[in-house]
Scaffold this motif. Structure first.
Motif, PDB file in Angstrom:
ATOM      1  N   LEU A   1      10.369  20.036  10.073  1.00  0.00           N
ATOM      2  CA  LEU A   1      10.451  20.000   8.618  1.00  0.00           C
ATOM      3  C   LEU A   1      10.499  18.545   8.173  1.00  0.00           C
ATOM      4  CD1 LEU A   1      10.759  22.230   6.408  1.00  0.00           C
ATOM      5  CD2 LEU A   1      13.230  21.893   6.573  1.00  0.00           C
ATOM      6  N   ASP A   2       9.770  18.225   7.087  1.00  0.00           N
ATOM      7  CA  ASP A   2       9.857  16.865   6.559  1.00  0.00           C
ATOM      8  C   ASP A   2      10.985  16.784   5.536  1.00  0.00           C
ATOM      9  OD1 ASP A   2       8.885  18.029   4.212  1.00  0.00           O
ATOM     10  OD2 ASP A   2       6.864  17.231   4.447  1.00  0.00           O
ATOM     11  N   VAL A   3      11.213  15.590   5.011  1.00  0.00           N
ATOM     12  CA  VAL A   3      12.369  15.391   4.133  1.00  0.00           C
ATOM     13  C   VAL A   3      12.242  16.196   2.844  1.00  0.00           C
ATOM     14  CG1 VAL A   3      11.468  13.338   2.954  1.00  0.00           C
ATOM     15  CG2 VAL A   3      13.939  13.648   3.201  1.00  0.00           C
ATOM     16  N   GLU A   4      11.020  16.353   2.335  1.00  0.00           N
ATOM     17  CA  GLU A   4      10.831  17.135   1.111  1.00  0.00           C
ATOM     18  C   GLU A   4      11.229  18.588   1.333  1.00  0.00           C
ATOM     19  OE1 GLU A   4       7.307  18.303  -2.121  1.00  0.00           O
ATOM     20  OE2 GLU A   4       6.887  16.917  -0.474  1.00  0.00           O
ATOM     21  N   GLY A   5      10.801  19.140   2.463  1.00  0.00           N
ATOM     22  CA  GLY A   5      11.180  20.509   2.782  1.00  0.00           C
ATOM     23  C   GLY A   5      12.680  20.656   2.947  1.00  0.00           C
ATOM     24  N   LEU A   6      13.295  19.657   3.569  1.00  0.00           N
ATOM     25  CA  LEU A   6      14.744  19.692   3.779  1.00  0.00           C
ATOM     26  C   LEU A   6      15.481  19.682   2.445  1.00  0.00           C
ATOM     27  CD1 LEU A   6      16.742  19.682   6.183  1.00  0.00           C
ATOM     28  CD2 LEU A   6      16.844  17.195   5.949  1.00  0.00           C
ATOM     29  N   GLU A   7      15.042  18.831   1.531  1.00  0.00           N
ATOM     30  CA  GLU A   7      15.689  18.732   0.222  1.00  0.00           C
ATOM     31  C   GLU A   7      15.511  20.003  -0.601  1.00  0.00           C
ATOM     32  OE1 GLU A   7      15.494  13.908  -0.596  1.00  0.00           O
ATOM     33  OE2 GLU A   7      13.900  15.203  -1.369  1.00  0.00           O
ATOM     34  N   ASN A   8      14.409  20.719  -0.359  1.00  0.00           N
ATOM     35  CA  ASN A   8      14.133  21.947  -1.105  1.00  0.00           C
ATOM     36  C   ASN A   8      14.636  23.199  -0.388  1.00  0.00           C
ATOM     37  OD1 ASN A   8      12.823  20.711  -3.327  1.00  0.00           O
ATOM     38  ND2 ASN A   8      10.945  20.503  -2.132  1.00  0.00           N
ATOM     39  N   ASN A   9      15.453  22.989   0.647  1.00  0.00           N
ATOM     40  CA  ASN A   9      16.042  24.103   1.406  1.00  0.00           C
ATOM     41  C   ASN A   9      14.999  25.034   2.015  1.00  0.00           C
ATOM     42  OD1 ASN A   9      18.799  23.394   0.922  1.00  0.00           O
ATOM     43  ND2 ASN A   9      18.571  24.173  -1.170  1.00  0.00           N
ATOM     44  N   VAL A  10      13.853  24.455   2.376  1.00  0.00           N
ATOM     45  CA  VAL A  10      12.823  25.225   3.069  1.00  0.00           C
ATOM     46  C   VAL A  10      13.272  25.443   4.513  1.00  0.00           C
ATOM     47  CG1 VAL A  10      10.441  25.155   3.922  1.00  0.00           C
ATOM     48  CG2 VAL A  10      10.977  24.328   1.619  1.00  0.00           C
ATOM     49  N   ARG A  11      12.930  26.583   5.068  1.00  0.00           N
ATOM     50  CA  ARG A  11      13.145  26.841   6.493  1.00  0.00           C
ATOM     51  C   ARG A  11      11.822  27.277   7.102  1.00  0.00           C
ATOM     52  NH1 ARG A  11      17.057  31.374   6.602  1.00  0.00           N
ATOM     53  NH2 ARG A  11      16.120  31.807   4.577  1.00  0.00           N
ATOM     54  N   VAL A  12      11.616  26.935   8.360  1.00  0.00           N
ATOM     55  CA  VAL A  12      10.325  27.200   8.984  1.00  0.00           C
ATOM     56  C   VAL A  12      10.488  28.072  10.227  1.00  0.00           C
ATOM     57  CG1 VAL A  12       9.311  25.057   8.137  1.00  0.00           C
ATOM     58  CG2 VAL A  12      10.456  25.078  10.358  1.00  0.00           C
ATOM     59  N   VAL A  13       9.388  28.676  10.612  1.00  0.00           N
ATOM     60  CA  VAL A  13       9.359  29.483  11.831  1.00  0.00           C
ATOM     61  C   VAL A  13       9.344  28.562  13.046  1.00  0.00           C
ATOM     62  CG1 VAL A  13       8.064  31.219  13.121  1.00  0.00           C
ATOM     63  CG2 VAL A  13       8.083  31.285  10.622  1.00  0.00           C
ATOM     64  N   GLY A  14      10.063  28.941  14.082  1.00  0.00           N
ATOM     65  CA  GLY A  14      10.062  28.175  15.324  1.00  0.00           C
ATOM     66  C   GLY A  14      10.695  28.994  16.435  1.00  0.00           C
ATOM     67  N   VAL A  15      10.631  28.458  17.641  1.00  0.00           N
ATOM     68  CA  VAL A  15      11.155  29.152  18.817  1.00  0.00           C
ATOM     69  C   VAL A  15      12.345  28.378  19.363  1.00  0.00           C
ATOM     70  CG1 VAL A  15      10.627  29.988  21.144  1.00  0.00           C
ATOM     71  CG2 VAL A  15       8.876  30.070  19.348  1.00  0.00           C
ATOM     72  N   ASP A  16      13.426  29.092  19.676  1.00  0.00           N
ATOM     73  CA  ASP A  16      14.613  28.423  20.212  1.00  0.00           C
ATOM     74  C   ASP A  16      14.585  28.410  21.741  1.00  0.00           C
ATOM     75  OD1 ASP A  16      15.443  30.928  21.107  1.00  0.00           O
ATOM     76  OD2 ASP A  16      17.046  31.136  19.623  1.00  0.00           O
ATOM     77  N   LYS A  17      15.646  27.882  22.350  1.00  0.00           N
ATOM     78  CA  LYS A  17      15.678  27.724  23.807  1.00  0.00           C
ATOM     79  C   LYS A  17      15.842  29.045  24.544  1.00  0.00           C
ATOM     80  CE  LYS A  17      17.343  22.985  23.575  1.00  0.00           C
ATOM     81  NZ  LYS A  17      18.461  22.040  23.819  1.00  0.00           N
ATOM     82  N   ARG A  18      16.136  30.100  23.819  1.00  0.00           N
ATOM     83  CA  ARG A  18      16.195  31.434  24.436  1.00  0.00           C
ATOM     84  C   ARG A  18      14.826  32.102  24.437  1.00  0.00           C
ATOM     85  NH1 ARG A  18      19.785  34.553  20.640  1.00  0.00           N
ATOM     86  NH2 ARG A  18      18.473  33.351  19.191  1.00  0.00           N
ATOM     87  N   LEU A  19      13.809  31.381  23.958  1.00  0.00           N
ATOM     88  CA  LEU A  19      12.453  31.915  23.797  1.00  0.00           C
ATOM     89  C   LEU A  19      12.417  33.046  22.772  1.00  0.00           C
ATOM     90  CD1 LEU A  19      11.254  31.838  27.522  1.00  0.00           C
ATOM     91  CD2 LEU A  19      10.613  30.266  25.679  1.00  0.00           C
ATOM     92  N   MET A  20      13.244  32.880  21.746  1.00  0.00           N
ATOM     93  CA  MET A  20      13.255  33.810  20.627  1.00  0.00           C
ATOM     94  C   MET A  20      12.551  33.166  19.439  1.00  0.00           C
ATOM     95  SD  MET A  20      14.812  36.466  21.829  1.00  0.00           S
ATOM     96  CE  MET A  20      15.303  37.458  20.421  1.00  0.00           C
ATOM     97  N   LEU A  21      11.630  33.910  18.844  1.00  0.00           N
ATOM     98  CA  LEU A  21      10.959  33.463  17.627  1.00  0.00           C
ATOM     99  C   LEU A  21      11.921  33.664  16.461  1.00  0.00           C
ATOM    100  CD1 LEU A  21       8.203  32.493  16.401  1.00  0.00           C
ATOM    101  CD2 LEU A  21       7.759  34.913  15.907  1.00  0.00           C
ATOM    102  N   ILE A  22      12.230  32.577  15.763  1.00  0.00           N
ATOM    103  CA  ILE A  22      13.139  32.627  14.622  1.00  0.00           C
ATOM    104  C   ILE A  22      12.301  32.616  13.351  1.00  0.00           C
ATOM    105  CG2 ILE A  22      15.104  31.547  13.485  1.00  0.00           C
ATOM    106  CD1 ILE A  22      15.675  32.438  16.373  1.00  0.00           C
ATOM    107  N   GLU A  23      12.365  33.706  12.598  1.00  0.00           N
ATOM    108  CA  GLU A  23      11.595  33.829  11.361  1.00  0.00           C
ATOM    109  C   GLU A  23      12.568  33.933  10.181  1.00  0.00           C
ATOM    110  OE1 GLU A  23       7.729  36.215  11.973  1.00  0.00           O
ATOM    111  OE2 GLU A  23       9.177  37.210  13.292  1.00  0.00           O
ATOM    112  N   PRO A  24      12.610  32.910   9.334  1.00  0.00           N
ATOM    113  CA  PRO A  24      13.546  32.917   8.207  1.00  0.00           C
ATOM    114  C   PRO A  24      13.263  34.057   7.232  1.00  0.00           C
ATOM    115  CG  PRO A  24      12.657  30.715   8.595  1.00  0.00           C
ATOM    116  CD  PRO A  24      11.846  31.660   9.418  1.00  0.00           C
ATOM    117  N   THR A  25      14.337  34.600   6.666  1.00  0.00           N
ATOM    118  CA  THR A  25      14.239  35.606   5.610  1.00  0.00           C
ATOM    119  C   THR A  25      15.094  35.132   4.438  1.00  0.00           C
ATOM    120  OG1 THR A  25      16.158  36.873   6.370  1.00  0.00           O
ATOM    121  CG2 THR A  25      14.026  37.419   7.360  1.00  0.00           C
TER     122      THR A  25
END
Length: 204
Positions: A99-123
């Motif tokens: 995430l870039d700083v603009e996204g961070l300031e706008n409380n954006v969350r993005v899809v990504g994979v954690d170390k457990r190999l779980m796909l994290i999809e924000p809702t």
């Protein structure tokens, strides 16, 4: 991150902070994706009132890029490559969520994979987790990365589960007055594996 931007850098936030699945002990990983003079990063931090807690140089394996890690505390790290990232190394950050700083300031969350190999999809009310195993092509498409990085992360993280944390090829703690680039030059002169990587990248 704004402080780094004000000094001419283009940082991203990587990992759980970008995805939104943050815990109390989550790392805060700020990454500059380009090769930049380390002294400029240190000056930017110090001029902005930050105290450098630790400086560590890391190379995951002989074929990987050498990276600089500047710790502001035990959980907050500024990372940047000392050698240009390859395509798959660049995709590593998209894979985990960035995430870039603009996204961070706008409380954006993005899809990504954690170390457990779980796909994290924000809702709207949190996030949904699902395993990426057996869904490599789908996950690569969802994240906008190649299947190569998905397969590599599965291989690395599953091996870690099987044999435990395997460490890294190179890990050097720098002194307060040490300069990352100077230390790397000394290591390259003595370490044939790292010198070979530099030659393959066209840097020697």
């Amino acid at each position: 991150m704004k402080m780094l931007i004000n000094h001419g850098f283009t940082p991203i936030i990587h990992g759980s902070v970008a995805r939104g699945d943050v815990a109390e002990n989550s790392d805060v990983d700020v990454v500059i994706l380009d090769v930049v003079p380390s002294y400029k990063v240190e000056i930017a931090l110090e001029n902005s009132g930050f105290k450098i807690f630790d400086k560590i140089m890391v190379q995951a394996s002989p074929r990987h890029t050498v990276k600089a890690h500047i710790y502001l505390d035990e959980l907050t790290t500024i990372t940047f490559p000392l050698v240009k990232l390859t395509k798959i190394e660049r995709e590593f950050y998209r894979f985990g969520g960035e995430l870039d700083v603009e996204g961070l300031e706008n409380n954006v969350r993005v899809v990504g994979v954690d170390k457990r190999l779980m796909l994290i999809e924000p809702t709207l009310k949190g996030h949904v987790e699902s395993s990426i195993l057996g869904r490599e092509v789908e996950v690569a498409s969802r994240l906008g990365v190649s299947v190569d990085i998905v397969n590599e992360r599965i291989r690395v993280l599953m091996r870690r589960d099987d044999v435990g944390r395997t460490g890294v090829f190179l890990k050097v703690r720098l002194g307060e007055n040490d300069v990352f680039e100077d230390v790397l030059r000394k290591i390259v002169s003595k370490n044939p594996a790292i010198r070979r990587m530099m030659i393959q990248r066209g840097l020697l």
